[in-house]
Design a protein around this motif. Structure first.
Motif, PDB file in Angstrom:
ATOM      1  N   SER A  45       0.880  -1.291   0.138  1.00 55.22           N
ATOM      2  CA  SER A  45      -0.043  -0.238  -0.115  1.00 55.22           C
ATOM      3  C   SER A  45       0.796   1.243   0.044  1.00 55.22           C
ATOM      4  O   SER A  45       0.354   2.415  -0.055  1.00 55.22           O
ATOM      5  N   THR A  46       2.066   0.959   0.405  1.00 54.92           N
ATOM      6  CA  THR A  46       3.003   2.242   0.117  1.00 54.92           C
ATOM      7  C   THR A  46       3.863   2.249  -1.255  1.00 54.92           C
ATOM      8  O   THR A  46       3.629   1.473  -2.264  1.00 54.92           O
ATOM      9  N   GLU A  47       4.835   2.857  -1.236  1.00 54.75           N
ATOM     10  CA  GLU A  47       5.739   2.990  -2.539  1.00 54.75           C
ATOM     11  C   GLU A  47       6.831   2.187  -2.597  1.00 54.75           C
ATOM     12  O   GLU A  47       7.667   2.353  -3.381  1.00 54.75           O
ATOM     13  N   VAL A  48       6.973   0.963  -1.965  1.00 55.25           N
ATOM     14  CA  VAL A  48       7.906   0.165  -1.839  1.00 55.25           C
ATOM     15  C   VAL A  48       8.047  -0.798  -3.141  1.00 55.25           C
ATOM     16  O   VAL A  48       6.906  -1.232  -3.560  1.00 55.25           O
ATOM     17  N   ASP A  49       9.024  -0.996  -3.730  1.00 58.63           N
ATOM     18  CA  ASP A  49       9.117  -1.703  -5.146  1.00 58.63           C
ATOM     19  C   ASP A  49       9.261  -3.216  -4.872  1.00 58.63           C
ATOM     20  O   ASP A  49       8.898  -3.749  -5.726  1.00 58.63           O
ATOM     21  N   LYS A  50       9.877  -3.593  -3.761  1.00 56.12           N
ATOM     22  CA  LYS A  50      10.316  -4.998  -3.793  1.00 56.12           C
ATOM     23  C   LYS A  50      10.535  -5.378  -2.204  1.00 56.12           C
ATOM     24  O   LYS A  50      10.962  -4.502  -1.473  1.00 56.12           O
ATOM     25  N   VAL A  51      10.462  -6.795  -1.972  1.00 50.55           N
ATOM     26  CA  VAL A  51      10.945  -7.013  -0.704  1.00 50.55           C
ATOM     27  C   VAL A  51      11.893  -8.161  -0.751  1.00 50.55           C
ATOM     28  O   VAL A  51      11.658  -8.902  -1.544  1.00 50.55           O
ATOM     29  N   VAL A  52      12.909  -8.359   0.031  1.00 52.09           N
ATOM     30  CA  VAL A  52      13.806  -9.152   0.097  1.00 52.09           C
ATOM     31  C   VAL A  52      13.593  -9.925   1.517  1.00 52.09           C
ATOM     32  O   VAL A  52      13.543  -9.355   2.480  1.00 52.09           O
ATOM     33  N   ALA A  53      13.873 -11.396   1.386  1.00 50.09           N
ATOM     34  CA  ALA A  53      13.835 -12.179   2.590  1.00 50.09           C
ATOM     35  C   ALA A  53      14.745 -13.270   2.986  1.00 50.09           C
ATOM     36  O   ALA A  53      15.427 -13.696   1.980  1.00 50.09           O
ATOM     37  N   MET A  54      15.101 -13.519   4.109  1.00 52.86           N
ATOM     38  CA  MET A  54      15.911 -14.523   4.587  1.00 52.86           C
ATOM     39  C   MET A  54      15.227 -15.808   4.298  1.00 52.86           C
ATOM     40  O   MET A  54      14.029 -16.139   4.973  1.00 52.86           O
ATOM     41  N   VAL A 317       6.477   2.572  15.819  1.00 53.69           N
ATOM     42  CA  VAL A 317       5.381   2.459  14.701  1.00 53.69           C
ATOM     43  C   VAL A 317       4.146   3.422  14.855  1.00 53.69           C
ATOM     44  O   VAL A 317       3.859   4.124  13.954  1.00 53.69           O
ATOM     45  N   GLN A 318       3.727   3.737  15.994  1.00 52.10           N
ATOM     46  CA  GLN A 318       2.788   4.510  16.390  1.00 52.10           C
ATOM     47  C   GLN A 318       3.030   6.025  15.956  1.00 52.10           C
ATOM     48  O   GLN A 318       2.405   6.800  15.233  1.00 52.10           O
ATOM     49  N   ARG A 319       4.327   6.382  16.403  1.00 50.65           N
ATOM     50  CA  ARG A 319       4.885   7.662  15.882  1.00 50.65           C
ATOM     51  C   ARG A 319       4.957   7.731  14.401  1.00 50.65           C
ATOM     52  O   ARG A 319       4.547   8.910  13.850  1.00 50.65           O
ATOM     53  N   ALA A 320       5.315   6.755  13.863  1.00 54.74           N
ATOM     54  CA  ALA A 320       5.427   6.922  12.372  1.00 54.74           C
ATOM     55  C   ALA A 320       4.140   6.977  11.663  1.00 54.74           C
ATOM     56  O   ALA A 320       3.883   7.959  10.739  1.00 54.74           O
ATOM     57  N   LEU A 321       3.146   6.591  12.087  1.00 53.23           N
ATOM     58  CA  LEU A 321       1.728   6.510  11.619  1.00 53.23           C
ATOM     59  C   LEU A 321       1.248   7.955  11.673  1.00 53.23           C
ATOM     60  O   LEU A 321       0.512   8.540  11.005  1.00 53.23           O
ATOM     61  N   LEU A 322       1.492   8.325  13.086  1.00 60.35           N
ATOM     62  CA  LEU A 322       0.862   9.607  13.368  1.00 60.35           C
ATOM     63  C   LEU A 322       1.515  10.698  12.692  1.00 60.35           C
ATOM     64  O   LEU A 322       0.849  11.656  12.009  1.00 60.35           O
ATOM     65  N   ARG A 323       2.937  10.783  12.576  1.00 55.12           N
ATOM     66  CA  ARG A 323       3.645  11.587  11.434  1.00 55.12           C
ATOM     67  C   ARG A 323       3.212  11.757  10.179  1.00 55.12           C
ATOM     68  O   ARG A 323       2.984  12.721   9.402  1.00 55.12           O
ATOM     69  N   ALA A 324       2.863  10.362   9.617  1.00 56.58           N
ATOM     70  CA  ALA A 324       2.597  10.209   8.152  1.00 56.58           C
ATOM     71  C   ALA A 324       1.371  11.028   8.226  1.00 56.58           C
ATOM     72  O   ALA A 324       0.929  11.390   7.120  1.00 56.58           O
ATOM     73  N   ALA A 325       0.317  10.583   9.025  1.00 56.46           N
ATOM     74  CA  ALA A 325      -1.114  11.294   8.895  1.00 56.46           C
ATOM     75  C   ALA A 325      -0.979  12.876   8.931  1.00 56.46           C
ATOM     76  O   ALA A 325      -1.668  13.587   8.201  1.00 56.46           O
ATOM     77  N   GLN A 326      -0.341  13.336   9.827  1.00 59.89           N
ATOM     78  CA  GLN A 326      -0.051  14.900  10.077  1.00 59.89           C
ATOM     79  C   GLN A 326       0.707  15.314   8.682  1.00 59.89           C
ATOM     80  O   GLN A 326       0.186  16.563   8.557  1.00 59.89           O
ATOM     81  N   LEU A 327       1.293  14.754   8.006  1.00 62.52           N
ATOM     82  CA  LEU A 327       2.051  15.190   6.883  1.00 62.52           C
ATOM     83  C   LEU A 327       1.158  14.798   5.522  1.00 62.52           C
ATOM     84  O   LEU A 327       1.427  15.148   4.441  1.00 62.52           O
ATOM     85  N   GLY A 328       0.122  14.227   5.895  1.00 64.09           N
ATOM     86  CA  GLY A 328      -1.126  13.917   4.723  1.00 64.09           C
ATOM     87  C   GLY A 328      -0.577  12.999   3.633  1.00 64.09           C
ATOM     88  O   GLY A 328      -0.908  12.768   2.552  1.00 64.09           O
ATOM     89  N   LEU A 329       0.173  11.902   4.207  1.00 70.89           N
ATOM     90  CA  LEU A 329       0.967  10.921   3.241  1.00 70.89           C
ATOM     91  C   LEU A 329      -0.054   9.757   3.032  1.00 70.89           C
ATOM     92  O   LEU A 329       0.119   8.879   2.026  1.00 70.89           O
ATOM     93  N   PHE A 330      -1.232   9.723   3.697  1.00 70.76           N
ATOM     94  CA  PHE A 330      -2.323   8.788   3.380  1.00 70.76           C
ATOM     95  C   PHE A 330      -3.233   9.204   2.339  1.00 70.76           C
ATOM     96  O   PHE A 330      -4.201   8.306   1.882  1.00 70.76           O
ATOM     97  N   GLY A 331      -3.244  10.414   1.855  1.00 69.19           N
ATOM     98  CA  GLY A 331      -4.256  10.937   0.866  1.00 69.19           C
ATOM     99  C   GLY A 331      -3.811  10.730  -0.467  1.00 69.19           C
ATOM    100  O   GLY A 331      -2.884  10.344  -0.874  1.00 69.19           O
ATOM    101  N   TYR A 332      -4.726  10.976  -1.478  1.00 66.84           N
ATOM    102  CA  TYR A 332      -4.566  10.928  -3.025  1.00 66.84           C
ATOM    103  C   TYR A 332      -4.582  12.630  -3.366  1.00 66.84           C
ATOM    104  O   TYR A 332      -5.369  13.524  -3.020  1.00 66.84           O
ATOM    105  N   ALA A 333      -3.830  12.926  -4.324  1.00 64.47           N
ATOM    106  CA  ALA A 333      -3.458  14.179  -4.877  1.00 64.47           C
ATOM    107  C   ALA A 333      -4.868  14.297  -5.801  1.00 64.47           C
ATOM    108  O   ALA A 333      -5.336  13.419  -6.445  1.00 64.47           O
TER     109      ALA A 333
END
Length: 333
Positions: A45-54, A317-333
């Motif tokens: 749901s974010t802009e991550v392109d790929k995941v690598v795993a052990m 995690v909680q701080r990160a999600l709060l900061r993302a919401a404050q910056l409007g990172l969950f919306g669409y242009a």
């Protein structure tokens, strides 16, 4: 490797002796698979392109990605696993060298210690799936994935939402030998054996980066003496008087393992200061690092323990999600 997240999932976490001698929880592989799957859904749901795993013995990440709801590409690290703790350390080092933007771990204190030995540069989202943990936390996998994705895609700065962890550096005969993220316990037992520490009668003294009153285990004992969090400056050291000893200055009641609340007789305690080495008394013993006996020592070994703030950045995690919401990172242009 921009916009890439690494995942290290430990299938052995929560399966040590404490599930037998105490009331330690067991997190089955199918639940770890579900946690990884939810993290993958959060990541895509974010802009991550790929995941690598052990690669791991339970194929946790492969099984998690085998689902129609998963669209994000998943690659396994090109490594031949030995199915030991060293796999985690090697995988973390490889991911750091590849330039992954964030690392999700599933495990306990020991799993994350092995990651920290491999790298202290990559921000961690540490999900607790171990027996009793202080370093990783209970967090929903979807939210962990979203937070990691925001960091890896550089939409959030780790400097804003992560705390650099403290470590206890172990020096033996003048050479760096190992590290701990939460605690170092000097054990009377002379062999590694089942590794897990759960009986206070076997412990001489304890060094802590964190003393958590709401934790379980050795850190909880320190938390009843002088609470210290991940963000607080300094650490704590206490020496146990032992059962029947006459040098106890105080006795406290603490949850020393899941479902085990017992008295701990404290002979003395004090604060640890960053960068100041503390020499151990020379004796036959083992050092338990983050709850697991790891080093066997003799009176010929000169051992020093040094508190430092040089561990991996831990994403809140909680701080990160709060900061993302404050910056409007969950919306669409």
């Amino acid at each position: 490797m921009r916009h890439t997240v690494g995942i290290i999932a430990n299938p052995a976490a929560s399966k040590d002796i404490r599930r037998l001698v105490a009331q330690g929880r067991v997190v089955p592989d199918w639940e770890k698979v579900n946690i990884v799957r939810r993290a993958l859904i959060g990541l895509q749901s974010t802009e991550v392109d790929k995941v690598v795993a052990m690669p791991d013995s339970g194929n946790l990440c492969r099984r998690a990605a085998d689902d129609s709801s998963i669209s994000i590409p998943l690659e396994m690290l090109p490594m031949s696993p030995l199915y030991t703790e060293g796999d985690t350390t090697r995988a973390a080092a490889m991911m750091a060298e590849m330039g992954v933007g964030c690392l999700i771990t599933l495990g306990g204190d020991g799993t994350n210690r092995a990651v920290a030995v491999g790298t202290n540069q990559v921000p961690l989202v540490a999900i607790s799936t171990g027996t009793n943990n202080i370093f990783p936390v209970m967090v929903e996998g979807t939210l962990a994935g979203i937070a990691a994705g925001l960091i890896a895609s550089e939409r959030l700065s780790a400097a804003d939402v992560a705390i650099v962890s403290k470590t206890l550096q172990i020096h033996v005969n003048g050479e760096p030998r190992d590290l701990a993220l939460v605690d170092v316990a000097v054990s009377r037992e002379r062999y590694v054996a089942t590794r897990a520490i759960w009986d206070l009668d076997t412990v001489y003294e304890v060094f802590l980066t964190r003393a958590e009153p709401a934790g379980i285990g050795l850190s909880s004992v320190g938390g009843r003496l002088h609470p210290l969090s991940l963000a607080d400056v300094g650490g704590l050291r206490y020496r146990l008087a032992g059962r029947g000893a006459t040098d106890a200055n105080t006795t406290i009641i603490a949850p020393v393992a899941p479902g085990m609340v017992e008295p701990a007789s404290i002979a003395e305690w004090g604060l640890l200061h960053e960068g100041v080495p503390v020499a151990l008394e020379r004796r036959y013993c083992t050092l338990a690092l983050d709850g697991e006996r790891s080093l066997v020592l003799s009176p010929d070994d000169a051992v020093e323990i040094v508190l430092a703030r040089d561990g991996p950045p831990v994403v809140q995690v909680q701080r990160a999600l709060l900061r993302a919401a404050q910056l409007g990172l969950f919306g669409y242009a």
